[in-house]
Design an enzyme around this catalytic site. Sequence first.
Site, PDB file in Angstrom:
ATOM      1  N   LYS A  11       0.821  -1.213   0.000  1.00 11.09           N
ATOM      2  CA  LYS A  11       0.000   0.000   0.000  1.00 11.09           C
ATOM      3  C   LYS A  11       0.859   1.270   0.000  1.00 11.09           C
ATOM      4  O   LYS A  11       2.069   1.220   0.281  1.00 11.09           O
ATOM      5  CB  LYS A  11      -0.932  -0.035   1.217  1.00 11.09           C
ATOM      6  CG  LYS A  11      -1.937  -1.198   1.169  1.00 11.09           C
ATOM      7  CD  LYS A  11      -2.943  -1.103   2.318  1.00 11.09           C
ATOM      8  CE  LYS A  11      -3.948  -2.251   2.251  1.00 11.09           C
ATOM      9  NZ  LYS A  11      -4.976  -2.128   3.333  1.00 11.09           N
ATOM     10  N   TYR A  51     -12.503  -1.517  -3.677  1.00 11.15           N
ATOM     11  CA  TYR A  51     -12.999  -1.684  -2.314  1.00 11.15           C
ATOM     12  C   TYR A  51     -14.520  -1.532  -2.219  1.00 11.15           C
ATOM     13  O   TYR A  51     -15.049  -1.275  -1.133  1.00 11.15           O
ATOM     14  CB  TYR A  51     -12.295  -0.700  -1.376  1.00 11.15           C
ATOM     15  CG  TYR A  51     -10.899  -1.145  -0.991  1.00 11.15           C
ATOM     16  CD1 TYR A  51     -10.707  -2.226  -0.120  1.00 11.15           C
ATOM     17  CD2 TYR A  51      -9.768  -0.500  -1.485  1.00 11.15           C
ATOM     18  CE1 TYR A  51      -9.426  -2.640   0.235  1.00 11.15           C
ATOM     19  CE2 TYR A  51      -8.481  -0.912  -1.132  1.00 11.15           C
ATOM     20  CZ  TYR A  51      -8.331  -1.986  -0.262  1.00 11.15           C
ATOM     21  OH  TYR A  51      -7.072  -2.398   0.095  1.00 11.15           O
ATOM     22  N   ASN A 114      -2.138   0.209   6.687  1.00 14.38           N
ATOM     23  CA  ASN A 114      -1.594  -1.034   7.234  1.00 14.38           C
ATOM     24  C   ASN A 114      -0.710  -1.832   6.262  1.00 14.38           C
ATOM     25  O   ASN A 114      -0.651  -3.049   6.322  1.00 14.38           O
ATOM     26  CB  ASN A 114      -2.718  -1.886   7.841  1.00 14.38           C
ATOM     27  CG  ASN A 114      -3.785  -2.260   6.821  1.00 14.38           C
ATOM     28  OD1 ASN A 114      -3.623  -1.986   5.638  1.00 14.38           O
ATOM     29  ND2 ASN A 114      -4.847  -2.894   7.277  1.00 14.38           N
ATOM     30  N   HIS A 117      -2.189  -5.358   1.474  1.00 15.37           N
ATOM     31  CA  HIS A 117      -3.486  -5.994   1.278  1.00 15.37           C
ATOM     32  C   HIS A 117      -3.252  -7.482   1.040  1.00 15.37           C
ATOM     33  O   HIS A 117      -2.263  -7.861   0.423  1.00 15.37           O
ATOM     34  CB  HIS A 117      -4.174  -5.393   0.045  1.00 15.37           C
ATOM     35  CG  HIS A 117      -5.386  -6.164  -0.396  1.00 15.37           C
ATOM     36  ND1 HIS A 117      -6.603  -6.019   0.217  1.00 15.37           N
ATOM     37  CD2 HIS A 117      -5.547  -7.121  -1.353  1.00 15.37           C
ATOM     38  CE1 HIS A 117      -7.473  -6.838  -0.352  1.00 15.37           C
ATOM     39  NE2 HIS A 117      -6.859  -7.519  -1.313  1.00 15.37           N
ATOM     40  N   GLU A 128      -9.622 -10.024  -7.770  1.00 15.89           N
ATOM     41  CA  GLU A 128      -8.687  -8.914  -7.558  1.00 15.89           C
ATOM     42  C   GLU A 128      -7.483  -9.016  -8.492  1.00 15.89           C
ATOM     43  O   GLU A 128      -6.974  -8.003  -8.977  1.00 15.89           O
ATOM     44  CB  GLU A 128      -8.241  -8.906  -6.088  1.00 15.89           C
ATOM     45  CG  GLU A 128      -9.379  -8.561  -5.142  1.00 15.89           C
ATOM     46  CD  GLU A 128      -9.045  -8.766  -3.663  1.00 15.89           C
ATOM     47  OE1 GLU A 128      -9.949  -8.554  -2.834  1.00 15.89           O
ATOM     48  OE2 GLU A 128      -7.902  -9.142  -3.335  1.00 15.89           O
TER      49      GLU A 128
HETATM   50  P1  DAT Z   1      -8.102  -6.562   5.704  1.00 20.36           P
HETATM   51  O1  DAT Z   1      -7.287  -5.583   4.882  1.00 20.36           O
HETATM   52  O2  DAT Z   1      -7.309  -7.087   6.874  1.00 20.36           O
HETATM   53  O3  DAT Z   1      -8.723  -7.660   4.877  1.00 20.36           O
HETATM   54  P2  DAT Z   1     -10.756  -5.379   5.823  1.00 20.36           P
HETATM   55  O4  DAT Z   1     -11.056  -6.139   4.577  1.00 20.36           O
HETATM   56  O5  DAT Z   1     -11.704  -5.511   6.981  1.00 20.36           O
HETATM   57  O6  DAT Z   1      -9.291  -5.723   6.376  1.00 20.36           O
HETATM   58  O7  DAT Z   1     -10.671  -3.815   5.503  1.00 20.36           O
HETATM   59  C1  DAT Z   1     -10.028  -3.381   4.310  1.00 20.36           C
HETATM   60  C2  DAT Z   1      -9.160  -2.201   4.646  1.00 20.36           C
HETATM   61  O8  DAT Z   1      -9.966  -1.125   5.138  1.00 20.36           O
HETATM   62  C3  DAT Z   1      -8.141  -2.431   5.763  1.00 20.36           C
HETATM   63  O9  DAT Z   1      -6.963  -3.059   5.303  1.00 20.36           O
HETATM   64  C4  DAT Z   1      -7.890  -1.041   6.249  1.00 20.36           C
HETATM   65  C5  DAT Z   1      -9.255  -0.388   6.133  1.00 20.36           C
HETATM   66  N1  DAT Z   1      -9.978  -0.482   7.403  1.00 20.36           N
HETATM   67  C6  DAT Z   1     -10.565  -1.593   7.927  1.00 20.36           C
HETATM   68  N2  DAT Z   1     -11.132  -1.328   9.109  1.00 20.36           N
HETATM   69  C7  DAT Z   1     -10.890  -0.008   9.356  1.00 20.36           C
HETATM   70  C8  DAT Z   1     -11.200   0.879  10.426  1.00 20.36           C
HETATM   71  N3  DAT Z   1     -11.894   0.468  11.486  1.00 20.36           N
HETATM   72  N4  DAT Z   1     -10.777   2.178  10.322  1.00 20.36           N
HETATM   73  C9  DAT Z   1     -10.092   2.607   9.237  1.00 20.36           C
HETATM   74  N5  DAT Z   1      -9.758   1.818   8.192  1.00 20.36           N
HETATM   75  C10 DAT Z   1     -10.140   0.532   8.252  1.00 20.36           C
HETATM   76 MG    MG Z   2     -10.185  -7.607   3.439  1.00 22.79          MG
END
Ligand code: DAT
Ligand code: MG
Length: 139
Positions: A11, A51, A114, A117, A128
């Site tokens: 990212k 997304y 973070n 991905h 994807e």
């Molecule tokens: P992951 O990337 O671990 O699969 P996810 O699919 O739940 O997590 O969410 C996609 C992305 O969205 C994640 O990498 C970062 C962002 N995100 C998730 N939860 C969040 C939150 N509570 N606040 C801000 N960004 C968030």
């Molecule tokens: Mg995810």
Amino acid sequence: MATNRTFTMIKPDAVKAGNIGNIIQKINEAGFRIVAMKYTKLSTEMAGNFYAVHKERPFYGELVEFMSSGPIVAAILEKENAVADFRELIGATNPADAKPGTIRALYATSIGENAVHGADSDENAAIEGNFHFASTEMH
Ligand code: DAT
Ligand code: MG
């Protein structure tokens, strides 16, 4: 067990911080084979589409803005049990909860920024991967 494929992105936060090399090294050391890889940048429209499953979540706008804020590295990776093993390698979404030694524990700064991905299922890995590499020859 048969090999399968997952999809990842390094990212914008990790690219900006100079961690592309460190993260690819972790991916190699964990036994993943790189099938396709590119350095690119998502438009806000592309990030929004990528997304789209999160569009009702409160952080969607922030997520789309962040993911289109700078260059990324997109890649398709192959290994036995690739999807689950890659999720294990990257660690929990929130780096505060990620196990020591995982990519997010090492390189993520917050739940929103973070570092990497990882696809969450074989089906999404394929969707994807096609999103980024539809017309690419795979190796
Ligand atoms: P992951 O990337 O671990 O699969 P996810 O699919 O739940 O997590 O969410 C996609 C992305 O969205 C994640 O990498 C970062 C962002 N995100 C998730 N939860 C969040 C939150 N509570 N606040 C801000 N960004 C968030
Ligand atoms: Mg995810």
